[in-house]
Design a protein around this motif. Structure first.
Motif, PDB file in Angstrom:
ATOM      1  N   GLU A 200       0.835  -1.201   0.000  1.00 24.34           N
ATOM      2  CA  GLU A 200       0.000   0.000   0.000  1.00 24.34           C
ATOM      3  C   GLU A 200       0.868   1.249   0.000  1.00 24.34           C
ATOM      4  N   ILE A 201       1.883   1.264   0.840  1.00 24.60           N
ATOM      5  CA  ILE A 201       2.757   2.430   0.947  1.00 24.60           C
ATOM      6  C   ILE A 201       3.472   2.686  -0.378  1.00 24.60           C
ATOM      7  N   ARG A 202       3.966   1.629  -0.995  1.00 24.09           N
ATOM      8  CA  ARG A 202       4.706   1.806  -2.256  1.00 24.09           C
ATOM      9  C   ARG A 202       3.812   2.358  -3.362  1.00 24.09           C
ATOM     10  N   ARG A 203       2.538   1.995  -3.362  1.00 20.90           N
ATOM     11  CA  ARG A 203       1.636   2.478  -4.402  1.00 20.90           C
ATOM     12  C   ARG A 203       1.177   3.905  -4.155  1.00 20.90           C
ATOM     13  N   LEU A 204       1.066   4.306  -2.901  1.00 18.16           N
ATOM     14  CA  LEU A 204       0.462   5.599  -2.590  1.00 18.16           C
ATOM     15  C   LEU A 204       1.469   6.699  -2.264  1.00 18.16           C
ATOM     16  N   ILE A 205       2.677   6.327  -1.895  1.00 15.38           N
ATOM     17  CA  ILE A 205       3.602   7.340  -1.388  1.00 15.38           C
ATOM     18  C   ILE A 205       3.967   8.371  -2.450  1.00 15.38           C
ATOM     19  N   GLU A 206       4.052   7.959  -3.716  1.00 15.86           N
ATOM     20  CA  GLU A 206       4.425   8.906  -4.778  1.00 15.86           C
ATOM     21  C   GLU A 206       3.316   9.925  -5.054  1.00 15.86           C
ATOM     22  N   PRO A 207       2.052   9.515  -5.315  1.00 16.35           N
ATOM     23  CA  PRO A 207       1.017  10.537  -5.512  1.00 16.35           C
ATOM     24  C   PRO A 207       0.757  11.357  -4.252  1.00 16.35           C
ATOM     25  N   PHE A 208       0.884  10.747  -3.084  1.00 21.44           N
ATOM     26  CA  PHE A 208       0.697  11.506  -1.845  1.00 21.44           C
ATOM     27  C   PHE A 208       1.789  12.574  -1.713  1.00 21.44           C
ATOM     28  N   GLY A 209       3.035  12.196  -1.999  1.00 19.19           N
ATOM     29  CA  GLY A 209       4.134  13.147  -1.872  1.00 19.19           C
ATOM     30  C   GLY A 209       4.000  14.314  -2.826  1.00 19.19           C
ATOM     31  N   TRP A 220       1.150  27.924   3.142  1.00 21.11           N
ATOM     32  CA  TRP A 220       2.476  27.952   3.779  1.00 21.11           C
ATOM     33  C   TRP A 220       2.469  28.890   4.967  1.00 21.11           C
ATOM     34  N   PRO A 221       3.085  28.541   6.107  1.00 24.13           N
ATOM     35  CA  PRO A 221       3.817  27.311   6.379  1.00 24.13           C
ATOM     36  C   PRO A 221       2.874  26.137   6.668  1.00 24.13           C
ATOM     37  N   ILE A 222       3.359  24.929   6.502  1.00 18.91           N
ATOM     38  CA  ILE A 222       2.583  23.730   6.774  1.00 18.91           C
ATOM     39  C   ILE A 222       3.512  22.659   7.329  1.00 18.91           C
ATOM     40  N   ASP A 223       3.017  21.926   8.316  1.00 17.26           N
ATOM     41  CA  ASP A 223       3.769  20.811   8.892  1.00 17.26           C
ATOM     42  C   ASP A 223       3.122  19.502   8.433  1.00 17.26           C
ATOM     43  N   VAL A 224       3.932  18.520   8.114  1.00 13.02           N
ATOM     44  CA  VAL A 224       3.436  17.225   7.656  1.00 13.02           C
ATOM     45  C   VAL A 224       3.939  16.143   8.605  1.00 13.02           C
ATOM     46  N   VAL A 225       3.012  15.315   9.065  1.00 10.53           N
ATOM     47  CA  VAL A 225       3.352  14.205   9.962  1.00 10.53           C
ATOM     48  C   VAL A 225       2.835  12.911   9.352  1.00 10.53           C
ATOM     49  N   ILE A 226       3.674  11.890   9.354  1.00  8.13           N
ATOM     50  CA  ILE A 226       3.267  10.555   8.912  1.00  8.13           C
ATOM     51  C   ILE A 226       3.333   9.619  10.113  1.00  8.13           C
ATOM     52  N   PRO A 227       2.194   9.244  10.680  1.00  6.38           N
ATOM     53  CA  PRO A 227       2.192   8.220  11.723  1.00  6.38           C
ATOM     54  C   PRO A 227       2.344   6.838  11.089  1.00  6.38           C
ATOM     55  N   THR A 228       3.233   6.016  11.631  1.00  7.38           N
ATOM     56  CA  THR A 228       3.417   4.674  11.101  1.00  7.38           C
ATOM     57  C   THR A 228       3.801   3.745  12.251  1.00  7.38           C
ATOM     58  N   THR A 229       4.215   2.542  11.914  1.00  2.68           N
ATOM     59  CA  THR A 229       4.587   1.554  12.930  1.00  2.68           C
ATOM     60  C   THR A 229       6.091   1.297  12.843  1.00  2.68           C
ATOM     61  N   VAL A 236       9.141   3.911   5.133  1.00  2.42           N
ATOM     62  CA  VAL A 236       8.570   5.253   4.989  1.00  2.42           C
ATOM     63  C   VAL A 236       9.681   6.296   4.885  1.00  2.42           C
ATOM     64  N   VAL A 237      10.735   6.142   5.672  1.00  9.61           N
ATOM     65  CA  VAL A 237      11.864   7.075   5.601  1.00  9.61           C
ATOM     66  C   VAL A 237      12.479   7.061   4.203  1.00  9.61           C
ATOM     67  N   ARG A 238      12.704   5.868   3.653  1.00  9.72           N
ATOM     68  CA  ARG A 238      13.299   5.764   2.313  1.00  9.72           C
ATOM     69  C   ARG A 238      12.383   6.367   1.250  1.00  9.72           C
ATOM     70  N   GLU A 239      11.097   6.056   1.332  1.00 13.48           N
ATOM     71  CA  GLU A 239      10.166   6.472   0.292  1.00 13.48           C
ATOM     72  C   GLU A 239       9.892   7.979   0.315  1.00 13.48           C
ATOM     73  N   THR A 240      10.106   8.616   1.447  1.00 16.96           N
ATOM     74  CA  THR A 240       9.849  10.062   1.539  1.00 16.96           C
ATOM     75  C   THR A 240      11.137  10.884   1.482  1.00 16.96           C
ATOM     76  N   ALA A 241      12.274  10.232   1.268  1.00 19.83           N
ATOM     77  CA  ALA A 241      13.564  10.934   1.312  1.00 19.83           C
ATOM     78  C   ALA A 241      13.660  12.035   0.259  1.00 19.83           C
ATOM     79  N   ARG A 242      12.938  11.877  -0.850  1.00 17.65           N
ATOM     80  CA  ARG A 242      13.022  12.877  -1.929  1.00 17.65           C
ATOM     81  C   ARG A 242      11.905  13.912  -1.870  1.00 17.65           C
TER      82      ARG A 242
END
Length: 386
Positions: A200-209, A220-229, A236-242
């Motif tokens: 799920e994360i791999r499919r959605l992380i790109e359009p979400f980002g 702006w300004p805006i803060d973004v938080v990703i709750p995960t396990t 999640v860290v790797r997929e959002t690095a860019r």
């Protein structure tokens, strides 16, 4: 009383642990547990037949790939239940696994009563399952308030709404006065929830980002938080690095709950989390993407106007959903932006979410205790017949 429980996913493990705790409060030392469960059920005293980690699968493709292992575990679990001869067996969610166990047990020993905790989504697809369940399920414990009526209409087993676990977590999910002020008047906090499974994360992380990037350029300004396990944190860290706007990734329960209490809005994968956001009072948009062949099958089978739990519980499509080809950065950003300000779209959702207290019996429902009472009644009724 001897209770045999079967739960093969993390959410079912939590429900099973709460049920075990309620049964122990009711019966003390006079209750014994056997079966299959995870870490939380083990902490309550369940010696699980096997580890459930590798059975947490999603989607038709995942089931197909893991089928030989799943079938072996189904046979093992059914054999163990038949050997134990419990006073009652409780299967918890994961119907692709647990219902196959239940059918095997019922065929070999019709005298073992079986309770199904968490109804399959017969209201969404394959409604014929409800009537079929009557042959091997003695009672269904429902998490959603509309499910008992659905089972009556479809000829399913007796079904009782015991309450969703979220009704007991309101204090963790809803803001206090200071947090409510921060939610409305501080820098906008956007929750991004791309799912609880790797595919799920791999499919959605790109359009979400990319949607977040568009939002950041207009709000702006805006803060973004990703709750995960914890086990998904590295992914999640790797997929959002860019991502141009780097999100804060939180894994501790208290940090995740704090984010829900202060969030202005959310971009979420369709699923249980939408009900969590609704109870928290966080306006949202939702999205989902599947393999093309899976979505083709799903569209032929699904019989409800929405797949969003919050919409189904409210009986109104207040939360927008963007499925498959509609899940694009432009569409997500355009729908999400109004929720970060005092817009008609935001007010509509907030007003609708206020009705959840009455519909879900928040403040009065005690899910685990209700479930324990019915499990005991089913066991005693069977013992009386014997």
């Amino acid at each position: 009383m001897k209770v045999f429980l079967v739960a093969t996913e993390e959410s079912g493990d939590r429900l099973g642990a709460a049920l075990m705790q309620a049964l122990k409060a009711k019966f003390g030392e006079d209750v014994q547990f056997r079966g299959v469960g995870g870490y939380e059920m083990a902490a309550q005293g369940l010696p699980s037949l096997f580890r459930i980690d590798d059975l947490a699968i999603v989607g038709l493709a995942g089931i197909t790939q893991a089928l030989p292992k799943i079938l072996a575990r189904i046979r093992q679990t059914a054999r163990a239940a038949l050997e134990e001869r419990p006073d009652v067996m409780v299967i918890i969610d994961s119907p692709d696994f647990t219902h196959r166990v239940a059918r095997r047990v019922r065929k070999k020993n019709p005298g073992i009563p079986i309770v199904n905790y968490v109804s399959p989504s017969v209201w969404a697809w394959r409604p014929g399952r409800a009537r079929a369940m009557s042959r091997y399920i003695d009672h269904v414990l429902a998490l959603l308030p509309f499910e008992p009526d659905v089972h009556r209409r479809l000829g399913g087993p007796p079904c009782t709404y015991v309450g969703h676990p979220l009704v007991e977590q309101v204090d963790e999910l809803r803001p206090n006065a200071q947090e409510a002020e921060q939610r409305l008047n501080g820098p906008p906090l956007l929750l991004v929830l791309p799912g609880s499974r790797k595919n799920e994360i791999r499919r959605l992380i790109e359009p979400f980002g990319r949607a977040v990037e568009r939002i950041a350029k207009t709000v702006w300004p805006i803060d973004v938080v990703i709750p995960t396990t914890p086990h998904l944190q590295d992914l999640v860290v790797r997929e959002t690095a860019r991502w141009p706007l780097r999100p804060k990734i939180v894994v501790k329960r208290e940090d995740r709950r704090a984010a829900f209490r202060t969030a202005r809005a959310a971009l979420a994968k369709s699923g249980t989390v939408t009900l969590e956001l609704g109870v928290s009072g966080v306006p949202m948009i939702t999205a989902y993407k599947m393999a093309s062949w899976e979505i083709a099958i799903a569209r032929r089978l699904i019989r409800v106007p929405s797949v969003i739990l919050t919409n189904l519980v409210l009986g109104e499509n207040v939360v927008p959903e963007f499925i498959q080809t509609d899940c694009t950065p432009d569409k997500l950003a355009a729908a999400l932006a109004p929720l970060l300000s005092e817009s008609p779209q935001r007010r509509k959702q907030v007003e609708a979410f206020a009705r959840l207290d009455e519909v879900m019996e928040i403040g009065t429902a005690r899910p685990a205790q209700r479930a324990a009472e019915i499990v005991a009644q089913v066991a005693n009724k069977s013992a009386g017949r014997a």
